[in-house]
Design a protein around this motif. Structure first.
Motif, short mmCIF file in Angstrom:
data_model
loop_
_atom_site.label_atom_id
_atom_site.label_comp_id
_atom_site.label_asym_id
_atom_site.label_seq_id
_atom_site.Cartn_x
_atom_site.Cartn_y
_atom_site.Cartn_z
N MET A 57 1.09 -1.18 -0.08
CA MET A 57 -0.06 0.12 -0.16
C MET A 57 1.12 1.08 0.11
N PHE A 58 0.55 2.30 -0.50
CA PHE A 58 1.45 3.69 -0.58
C PHE A 58 0.79 4.77 -0.11
N THR A 59 1.83 4.92 0.04
CA THR A 59 0.96 6.70 0.83
C THR A 59 0.19 7.72 -0.38
N ARG A 60 -0.59 8.30 0.03
CA ARG A 60 -1.12 9.65 -1.10
C ARG A 60 0.12 10.18 -1.45
N GLU A 61 1.34 10.34 -1.26
CA GLU A 61 2.55 11.03 -0.96
C GLU A 61 3.39 10.01 -2.61
N GLU A 62 3.21 8.66 -2.15
CA GLU A 62 3.94 7.76 -2.87
C GLU A 62 3.14 7.65 -4.03
N ALA A 63 2.20 7.13 -3.69
CA ALA A 63 1.15 7.40 -5.07
C ALA A 63 0.83 8.56 -5.73
N SER A 64 0.89 9.57 -5.39
CA SER A 64 0.88 10.79 -6.25
C SER A 64 2.38 10.79 -7.04
#
Length: 153
Positions: free
Chosen positions: A1-8
């Protein structure tokens, strides 16, 4: 699972990679084009490419807030359906009324690549191979088809 920042960051990295890959590709009229933000020059009609956790989608979206105008645009695309599918070399899905995640009702014509994720870098070649020929085909289609919309604007 990625953090919102990593996903962005991963999404941005993919679109930067795709943009660099497409940079040498000229439009049908031999002009440089921003393939990621393709300009149809028609208000509220867009060519959209999207990637997510489970699928990738390329679409023509009609996003006018007036349902009557949106319906006119959709009907005009229906008149051009054979031409569009011929240029694409495949049939796409047609939805006159589609509700986006933000709750906005739009019309769209789209193709989806299921079971892929922008968050898996190993899938990026597959995503690029999905988007590239279709956005180029949309450019060829639009080079002729856009004139059919002149009376609607």
């Amino acid at each position: 699972m990625f953090t919102r920042e990593e996903a962005s960051r991963l999404r941005q990295e993919f679109w930067t990679t795709f943009g660099l890959y497409m940079k040498p590709v000229l439009s049908v009229d031999y002009m440089r084009v921003n393939w990621i933000n393709y300009n149809t020059r028609l208000k509220d009609v867009y060519f959209r490419m999207d990637t997510g956790r489970k699928a990738a989608t390329i679409a023509i979206t009609m996003e006018h807030s007036d349902p009557g105008i949106r319906e006119l645009f959709f009907e005009q695309f229906l008149e051009l359906k054979t031409m569009l599918h011929t240029e694409l070399g495949e049939e796409w899905e047609w939805q006159e009324h589609y509700t986006t995640e933000s709750g906005k009702v739009i019309s769209r014509i789209y193709k989806e690549l299921p079971k892929t994720s922008v968050f898996n870098k190993d899938k990026w070649p597959e995503l690029i191979s999905f988007f590239k020929p279709r956005i180029i085909a949309l450019d060829r289609f639009w080079d002729t088809a856009r004139y059919a919309f002149d009376a609607l604007t």
